[in-house]
Design a protein around this motif. Structure first.
Motif, PDB file in Angstrom:
ATOM      1  N   TRP A 105       0.857  -1.181   0.000  1.00  0.00           N
ATOM      2  CA  TRP A 105       0.000   0.000   0.000  1.00  0.00           C
ATOM      3  C   TRP A 105       0.899   1.239   0.000  1.00  0.00           C
ATOM      4  CZ3 TRP A 105      -5.033   0.275  -0.936  1.00  0.00           C
ATOM      5  CH2 TRP A 105      -5.826  -0.862  -0.732  1.00  0.00           C
TER       6      TRP A 105
ATOM      7  N   SER B  12       2.719   0.163   3.909  1.00  0.00           N
ATOM      8  CA  SER B  12       2.649  -1.206   4.395  1.00  0.00           C
ATOM      9  C   SER B  12       2.806  -2.157   3.220  1.00  0.00           C
ATOM     10  CB  SER B  12       1.322  -1.470   5.109  1.00  0.00           C
ATOM     11  OG  SER B  12       1.317  -2.758   5.684  1.00  0.00           O
TER      12      SER B  12
ATOM     13  N   TYR C 140       5.742  -1.989   7.984  1.00  0.00           N
ATOM     14  CA  TYR C 140       4.917  -0.789   8.148  1.00  0.00           C
ATOM     15  C   TYR C 140       5.807   0.428   8.235  1.00  0.00           C
ATOM     16  CZ  TYR C 140       1.218  -4.052   9.522  1.00  0.00           C
ATOM     17  OH  TYR C 140       0.298  -5.074   9.544  1.00  0.00           O
TER      18      TYR C 140
ATOM     19  N   PHE D 214      -2.193   0.808  11.896  1.00  0.00           N
ATOM     20  CA  PHE D 214      -2.636   0.118  10.678  1.00  0.00           C
ATOM     21  C   PHE D 214      -2.230  -1.356  10.770  1.00  0.00           C
ATOM     22  CE2 PHE D 214      -2.569   3.936   7.516  1.00  0.00           C
ATOM     23  CZ  PHE D 214      -3.342   4.676   8.403  1.00  0.00           C
TER      24      PHE D 214
ATOM     25  N   LEU E 101      -2.125  -4.872   8.276  1.00  0.00           N
ATOM     26  CA  LEU E 101      -2.265  -5.470   6.952  1.00  0.00           C
ATOM     27  C   LEU E 101      -2.544  -6.959   7.111  1.00  0.00           C
ATOM     28  CD1 LEU E 101      -1.969  -4.962   3.862  1.00  0.00           C
ATOM     29  CD2 LEU E 101       0.419  -5.615   4.109  1.00  0.00           C
TER      30      LEU E 101
ATOM     31  N   LEU F 215      -6.274  -3.549   4.559  1.00  0.00           N
ATOM     32  CA  LEU F 215      -5.552  -2.663   5.463  1.00  0.00           C
ATOM     33  C   LEU F 215      -6.555  -2.049   6.418  1.00  0.00           C
ATOM     34  CD1 LEU F 215      -2.708  -1.483   6.036  1.00  0.00           C
ATOM     35  CD2 LEU F 215      -3.404   0.494   4.666  1.00  0.00           C
TER      36      LEU F 215
ATOM     37  N   CYS G 147      -2.833   0.520  -4.179  1.00  0.00           N
ATOM     38  CA  CYS G 147      -2.335  -0.840  -4.034  1.00  0.00           C
ATOM     39  C   CYS G 147      -1.366  -1.127  -5.172  1.00  0.00           C
ATOM     40  CB  CYS G 147      -3.510  -1.815  -4.070  1.00  0.00           C
ATOM     41  SG  CYS G 147      -3.040  -3.535  -3.883  1.00  0.00           S
TER      42      CYS G 147
END
Length: 125
Positions: free
Chosen positions: A36, A49, A60, A68, A70, A81, A96
């Motif tokens: 991400w 992430s 991260y 956050f 994942l 996420l 993404c």
């Protein structure tokens, strides 16, 4: 043909939560990492992430650690996420990205070949 699509996002107040998902279709290998990235207005796109295609190595960015999470489903090509305690500086378009990286994942944009169109996340104070 590989297709990457994000879903979720939206608007939330400071301290709230949102979840965004990414589905990658057409991949023919388990060695694809999924990451991400996000891009705020006037700023560079940054990785936040990622998860490796082989194994479960996950990274991260410091600014989102502890807030956050994942996760990846059993097909390996759908990731979610979960974003908690969102702050106004989390406002950005979230992208993404998919790259053939094997046992690692990175935050380098050049490592990712396939990208989604992005989904907007807006956090108001």
């Amino acid at each position: 043909q590989v297709q990457v699509a994000e879903s979720g996002g939206g608007s939330v107040q400071s301290g709230g939560s949102l979840a965004i998902s990414c589905a990658a279709r057409g991949l023919r290998s388990d060695h694809y990492a999924i990451a991400w990235f996000r891009q705020a207005p006037g700023k560079e796109r940054e990785g936040i992430s990622c998860i490796a295609g082989v194994g479960s190595t996950t990274h991260y960015r410091d600014s989102v650690k502890g807030r956050f999470t994942l996760s990846r489903d059993n097909t390996k090509y759908t990731v979610s996420l979960q974003m908690n305690n969102l702050q106004p500086n989390d406002t950005a378009v979230y992208y993404c990205a998919v790259g053939l990286l094997g046992r690692v994942c990175t935050f380098r944009r050049a490592d990712y070949v396939y990208w989604g169109q992005g989904t907007q996340v807006t956090v108001s104070s």
